[in-house]
Design a protein around this motif. Structure first.
Motif, short mmCIF file in Angstrom:
data_model
loop_
_atom_site.label_atom_id
_atom_site.label_comp_id
_atom_site.label_asym_id
_atom_site.label_seq_id
_atom_site.Cartn_x
_atom_site.Cartn_y
_atom_site.Cartn_z
N ALA A 67 0.76 -1.23 0.05
CA ALA A 67 -0.02 0.01 0.06
C ALA A 67 0.87 1.19 0.04
N PRO A 68 2.00 1.48 0.93
CA PRO A 68 2.63 2.68 0.83
C PRO A 68 3.31 2.83 -0.51
N TYR A 69 3.96 1.60 -0.75
CA TYR A 69 4.76 1.64 -2.30
C TYR A 69 3.88 2.14 -3.37
N ILE A 70 2.88 1.49 -3.37
CA ILE A 70 1.91 1.99 -4.74
C ILE A 70 1.67 3.40 -4.52
N LYS A 71 1.38 3.83 -3.20
CA LYS A 71 0.90 5.21 -3.01
C LYS A 71 2.06 6.40 -3.13
N ASN A 72 3.14 5.83 -3.41
CA ASN A 72 4.41 6.75 -3.62
C ASN A 72 4.82 7.27 -2.21
N GLN A 73 4.53 6.54 -1.03
CA GLN A 73 4.77 7.29 0.26
C GLN A 73 6.13 6.69 0.98
N VAL A 74 6.90 5.81 0.22
CA VAL A 74 8.08 5.36 0.81
C VAL A 74 9.33 6.14 0.38
N ARG A 75 9.97 6.67 1.23
CA ARG A 75 11.12 7.62 0.99
C ARG A 75 12.42 6.82 0.79
N PHE A 76 12.95 7.03 -0.39
CA PHE A 76 14.45 6.21 -0.56
C PHE A 76 15.52 7.40 -0.38
N ALA A 77 16.28 6.95 0.72
CA ALA A 77 17.24 8.05 1.01
C ALA A 77 18.44 7.27 0.96
N VAL A 78 19.68 7.95 0.30
CA VAL A 78 20.94 7.37 0.04
C VAL A 78 22.08 8.25 0.96
N SER A 79 22.60 7.54 1.87
CA SER A 79 23.73 8.22 2.70
C SER A 79 24.80 8.26 1.81
N HIS A 80 25.59 9.53 2.04
CA HIS A 80 26.88 9.74 1.17
C HIS A 80 28.09 9.67 2.35
N ALA A 81 27.88 9.32 3.50
CA ALA A 81 28.39 9.06 4.67
C ALA A 81 30.10 8.53 4.35
N ARG A 82 31.14 9.02 4.80
CA ARG A 82 32.29 8.60 4.68
C ARG A 82 32.98 8.09 5.94
N HIS A 83 32.12 8.19 7.11
CA HIS A 83 32.49 7.47 8.42
C HIS A 83 31.30 7.41 9.21
N LEU A 84 31.36 6.78 10.26
CA LEU A 84 30.17 6.26 11.07
C LEU A 84 29.56 7.59 11.66
N ASP A 85 30.17 8.59 12.01
CA ASP A 85 29.57 9.75 12.62
C ASP A 85 28.71 10.54 11.67
N SER A 86 29.18 10.76 10.43
CA SER A 86 28.41 11.25 9.36
C SER A 86 27.10 10.41 8.91
N PHE A 87 27.27 8.87 8.96
CA PHE A 87 26.01 8.33 8.89
C PHE A 87 25.08 8.50 9.81
N LEU A 88 25.47 8.42 11.28
CA LEU A 88 24.65 8.78 12.23
C LEU A 88 23.97 10.21 12.26
N GLU A 89 24.83 11.00 11.72
CA GLU A 89 23.90 12.25 11.48
C GLU A 89 22.96 12.26 10.49
N THR A 90 23.14 11.52 9.39
CA THR A 90 22.16 11.28 8.19
C THR A 90 20.86 10.82 8.92
N LEU A 91 21.26 9.67 9.54
CA LEU A 91 20.15 8.87 10.34
C LEU A 91 19.28 9.77 11.19
N ASP A 92 20.06 10.55 12.01
CA ASP A 92 19.18 11.82 12.92
C ASP A 92 18.23 12.63 12.19
N GLN A 93 18.94 12.97 10.75
CA GLN A 93 17.96 13.85 9.85
C GLN A 93 16.85 13.10 9.15
N GLU A 94 17.39 11.52 8.83
CA GLU A 94 16.13 10.98 8.28
C GLU A 94 14.98 10.66 9.31
N LEU A 95 15.53 10.40 10.57
CA LEU A 95 14.47 10.25 11.62
C LEU A 95 13.76 11.41 11.91
#
Length: 191
Positions: free
Chosen positions: A34-62
């Motif tokens: 249902a959410p997929y066909i309604k286009n309600q799934v967000r696809f986000a690709v991280s560009h992190a180069r290290h763990l801290d940057s990934f966790l910042e991206t995760l914070d933003q997405e949350l």
């Protein structure tokens, strides 16, 4: 010589194929269609180069998911194509991801489901077909609204049956059946 990091579009396209062929196509998650066909799934690709940057991206997405209307963004798939080729490293990161949910005051609001090309449940062999329930083309965190899970599972007498059904289905399909789905995987990862 190592292969280059795939483009965002390559990661998203592979993830869409996985969703369509495995998650929705095999009905591994009866709530995904249902959410997929309604286009309600967000696809986000991280560009992190290290763990801290990934966790910042995760914070933003949350924070983005929590602040968004569920009719616009029901759920998010955060794809990380660079940092977690090793499943054990990915698995170790999950404690930090759970801590990020807590640190963002989202306990009981958002939960995380992990997916990885080499996902392996505890006490299973690496080649156990049941592991494919959580195998995705790239390391991915699925950010899920807990109220959406509650609504979806309310219609099912015993939600645990879904997992049991999935394991049985994948064992029945076997490796050849899974490979017939033609789900792309990151060529940089070992088989």
């Amino acid at each position: 010589m190592s292969q280059p990091v795939p483009s965002d579009q390559t990661c998203i396209n592979a993830t869409r194929i996985w969703l369509e062929q495995a998650v929705i196509g095999l009905n591994l998650c009866p709530f995904a269609k249902a959410p997929y066909i309604k286009n309600q799934v967000r696809f986000a690709v991280s560009h992190a180069r290290h763990l801290d940057s990934f966790l910042e991206t995760l914070d933003q997405e949350l924070q983005l998911l929590a602040a968004s209307d569920a009719n616009e963004i029901e759920t998010t798939l955060l794809i990380e194509p660079m940092l977690f080729a090793d499943f054990l490293l990915f698995n170790d990161m999950l404690d930090l991801a759970e801590a990020a949910v807590h640190d963002n005051n989202l306990d009981g609001i958002i939960q995380i489901a992990p997916f990885h090309p080499q996902f392996q449940f505890a006490d299973t062999a690496a080649d156990d077909m049941g592991n494919h329930t959580n195998r995705s083309p790239y390391p991915t965190l699925h950010l899920i609204r807990e109220d959406s899970i509650a609504k979806a599972t309310a219609a099912i007498a015993d939600p645990a049956v879904i997992f049991e059904h999935n394991i049985a289905l994948l064992h029945q399909m076997g490796r050849q059946g899974w490979e017939a789905l033609a789900i792309p995987t990151d060529p940089r990862l070992p088989e």
